[in-house]
Design a protein around this motif. Sequence first.
Motif, PDB file in Angstrom:
ATOM      1  N   VAL B 189       0.808  -1.209   0.000  1.00 12.66           N
ATOM      2  CA  VAL B 189       0.000   0.000   0.000  1.00 12.66           C
ATOM      3  C   VAL B 189       0.847   1.267   0.000  1.00 12.66           C
ATOM      4  CG1 VAL B 189      -1.770   1.248   1.273  1.00 12.66           C
ATOM      5  CG2 VAL B 189      -1.771  -1.249   1.258  1.00 12.66           C
ATOM      6  N   GLY B 190       0.498   2.194  -0.875  1.00  9.46           N
ATOM      7  CA  GLY B 190       1.175   3.493  -0.908  1.00  9.46           C
ATOM      8  C   GLY B 190       0.251   4.579  -0.388  1.00  9.46           C
ATOM      9  N   PHE B 191       0.858   5.621   0.194  1.00 10.38           N
ATOM     10  CA  PHE B 191       0.062   6.756   0.674  1.00 10.38           C
ATOM     11  C   PHE B 191       0.518   8.020  -0.018  1.00 10.38           C
ATOM     12  CE2 PHE B 191      -0.570  10.447   3.346  1.00 10.38           C
ATOM     13  CZ  PHE B 191      -1.901  10.332   3.681  1.00 10.38           C
ATOM     14  N   LEU B 192      -0.462   8.802  -0.505  1.00 15.42           N
ATOM     15  CA  LEU B 192      -0.123  10.047  -1.184  1.00 15.42           C
ATOM     16  C   LEU B 192      -0.906  11.189  -0.548  1.00 15.42           C
ATOM     17  CD1 LEU B 192      -0.592   7.554  -3.380  1.00 15.42           C
ATOM     18  CD2 LEU B 192       0.450   9.234  -4.893  1.00 15.42           C
ATOM     19  N   GLY B 193      -0.193  12.215  -0.168  1.00 17.21           N
ATOM     20  CA  GLY B 193      -0.884  13.306   0.518  1.00 17.21           C
ATOM     21  C   GLY B 193      -0.227  14.638   0.285  1.00 17.21           C
ATOM     22  N   GLU B 224       4.228   9.596  -0.827  1.00 17.67           N
ATOM     23  CA  GLU B 224       4.543  10.662  -1.782  1.00 17.67           C
ATOM     24  C   GLU B 224       3.783  11.897  -1.313  1.00 17.67           C
ATOM     25  OE1 GLU B 224       6.385   9.793  -4.644  1.00 17.67           O
ATOM     26  OE2 GLU B 224       6.430  11.846  -5.420  1.00 17.67           O
ATOM     27  N   PHE B 225       4.467  13.021  -1.265  1.00 19.06           N
ATOM     28  CA  PHE B 225       3.806  14.244  -0.802  1.00 19.06           C
ATOM     29  C   PHE B 225       3.964  15.356  -1.811  1.00 19.06           C
ATOM     30  CE2 PHE B 225       4.613  11.762   2.963  1.00 19.06           C
ATOM     31  CZ  PHE B 225       3.420  11.902   3.673  1.00 19.06           C
ATOM     32  N   TYR B 226       3.009  16.265  -1.782  1.00 22.31           N
ATOM     33  CA  TYR B 226       3.094  17.389  -2.709  1.00 22.31           C
ATOM     34  C   TYR B 226       2.734  18.666  -1.977  1.00 22.31           C
ATOM     35  CZ  TYR B 226      -1.942  18.281  -2.918  1.00 22.31           C
ATOM     36  OH  TYR B 226      -3.233  18.612  -2.600  1.00 22.31           O
ATOM     37  N   SER B 227       3.022  19.779  -2.639  1.00 23.31           N
ATOM     38  CA  SER B 227       2.495  21.043  -2.141  1.00 23.31           C
ATOM     39  C   SER B 227       2.266  21.977  -3.310  1.00 23.31           C
ATOM     40  CB  SER B 227       3.455  21.670  -1.141  1.00 23.31           C
ATOM     41  OG  SER B 227       4.666  21.974  -1.778  1.00 23.31           O
ATOM     42  N   GLY B 228       1.249  22.804  -3.193  1.00 23.37           N
ATOM     43  CA  GLY B 228       0.965  23.801  -4.222  1.00 23.37           C
ATOM     44  C   GLY B 228       0.492  23.202  -5.536  1.00 23.37           C
ATOM     45  N   GLY B 229       0.013  24.074  -6.403  1.00 24.86           N
ATOM     46  CA  GLY B 229      -0.369  23.653  -7.747  1.00 24.86           C
ATOM     47  C   GLY B 229      -1.738  23.004  -7.820  1.00 24.86           C
TER      48      GLY B 229
END
Lengths: 346, 346
Positions: B189-193, B224-229
């Motif tokens: 399992v992968g988590f993306l936030g 995997e994490f992100y910010s903005g956009g």
Amino acid sequence: MTDDFSGPRRRLTLRDVSEACGVSEMTVSRVLRDRGDVSAPTRDRVLEAAKRLGYVPNKIAGALASQRVNLVTVVIPSLSNMVFPEVLGGISAALEETGLQPVVGVSHYAAEREEAVLYEMLSWRPSGVILAGLEHTEAARRMLENAGIPVVEIMDVDGAAIDSVIGISHRRAGREMADAIVAAGYRRVGFLGSMMPDDHRARKRLEGFEEGLAAAGVEIAATEFYSGGSALAKGRQMTQAILARDPGLDFLYYSNDMIGAGGLLHCLEAGLDVPNTIGLAGFNGLEILEGLPRRLATMDACRREIGERAAQIVAGRSPSGLVGAERVELSPVLQLGDTIRRHGRD
Amino acid sequence: MTDDFSGPRRRLTLRDVSEACGVSEMTVSRVLRDRGDVSAPTRDRVLEAAKRLGYVPNKIAGALASQRVNLVTVVIPSLSNMVFPEVLGGISAALEETGLQPVVGVSHYAAEREEAVLYEMLSWRPSGVILAGLEHTEAARRMLENAGIPVVEIMDVDGAAIDSVIGISHRRAGREMADAIVAAGYRRVGFLGSMMPDDHRARKRLEGFEEGLAAAGVEIAATEFYSGGSALAKGRQMTQAILARDPGLDFLYYSNDMIGAGGLLHCLEAGLDVPNTIGLAGFNGLEILEGLPRRLATMDACRREIGERAAQIVAGRSPSGLVGAERVELSPVLQLGDTIRRHGRD
DNA sequence: GTGAAAGCGCTAACAT
DNA sequence: ATGTTAGCGCTTTCAC
């Protein structure tokens, strides 16, 4: 412990702070507002006392006494249409450093409701008003004219303004889109929009669009309207419906990007050749378009800039340096994306 | 015409209306507030004069004199995350008939900013406060405790409340999603936030999710994490990235529906077999999911109901009939959609 | 049913 | 640098 209710029963006043630190109310007021000269030691004592007591000033009394209110009324049609939160973002950002605070009201695209909201909000004597569109009730216009504060109508410039305006010409936007479509060689054009008689900007875009087509001898071949529900899902359904009714359509113009996105998803799933067999375009330049399988053609409504500049006008910091009524027409840029073919048929 | 400036230079007061119709200020006030007995003829004269002059009452003075303010402060983290406008919709709807008006402030997920906004808004002495989450600065908590008005913390119930709370347990939501995933037989399992240390609800969901997996001896295999956009575009990119790094993943849990939708679009385009080769789930139950090619698994955060019930508590109209602090935990329903397979591997 | 007086909590303007 | 006085525009309270 004899009294469980020893906490603040009554909200604190300046007098409480004054007594707690042995300084006059007036001086306490000066310290708290950072106005006038107060010696450092006094200032510190006041600040300490205010903080310790948990004093929160009463702006109601302050506003009544000073005849100044740091509030800017913003009235928009909706919060669920992402366009308006974005305008708000621009307004908030521009107001950040001015000491002014936006207060938002929602009209639900109804002029009567807008009037009621305005009445309510003007009774708090804000320093300025920003509101969407140029169409208001007569009473609302009178209220705004008599308020004696800066009024900025935003988003649309097609019509007569009360004071300042900043926006785009939706009529022109529609016309330019029509021109591009015709130039690309499309001829059987459908229009898909929301069933909102009071969405004047969508109406003007449609009018401009029809004008533009007419100039090339083209007429809208089919229309489809929706109301309520998920715009993305509706876009799909409408597209399926309009194409079922009129399979010969070679272009679909959507009144907003969300239904356009739904339409795009439908067309791709249906295996249609976009943009060759059929072209598509929306309106707004929404961020969501960036994640779609193709870039939907659209036209940016300059939402953020409109918000920022409206706020600057209200704050009296317009880059133009003007003090009186301003009129600014922004020019949205057509983005062909991947859903309008790049050369005409010739 | 001798005077071009004969219009209202100064805002009208009760006195102006009083003089215009020959009735005492007091009676004018009674008529305008619809309070106390006033004879029909007097009432009509007053109303006529007020309307003719375009009088707008001054709520600042009214509030100061009456010590009553019909405003409810609402502080939310953001307007661009569609979740919050929806909560607002619920609040507005429930407040509609109460005479109370919501006033919105935005904290941008920052506790310091929230404190500043609260201070600003409490200084207008609202009748109640609704704010998102249970995590606030110490100073903010004190302010709220001392305000002597109803305070409702919304969206989240995992923690200690100041006064009333209404929301869901995000920890439980995460755990239940994990249970469902494990039950369906997924193991890698992968988590993306989003990279938001101050999004406590997303954090709690992740914690609950890890707990749930752990109970079955499973650990998160990749994050995997992100910010903005644009969240939709980010969801695509992140999904591509995480699958490139760890092609063996058989499930992706997204911290919100928007990035989940992006992930879904990516997987479908990449030709992955959803939900067999890979399962997907988001969180929120956003409307936009309805238009996607597949229904993304999700869990409804009960946004509208939370808003409505919070407003009812503030308005003292809670269906529970309670007057003191209330604590309501709503139970979000897991929707498997088309992106979690229906039976385990056994 | 209507009016007169007092005061809500603060700040402007003027002392000192 | 600090204090005093008056009053912002309403509503409360009490009188008539």
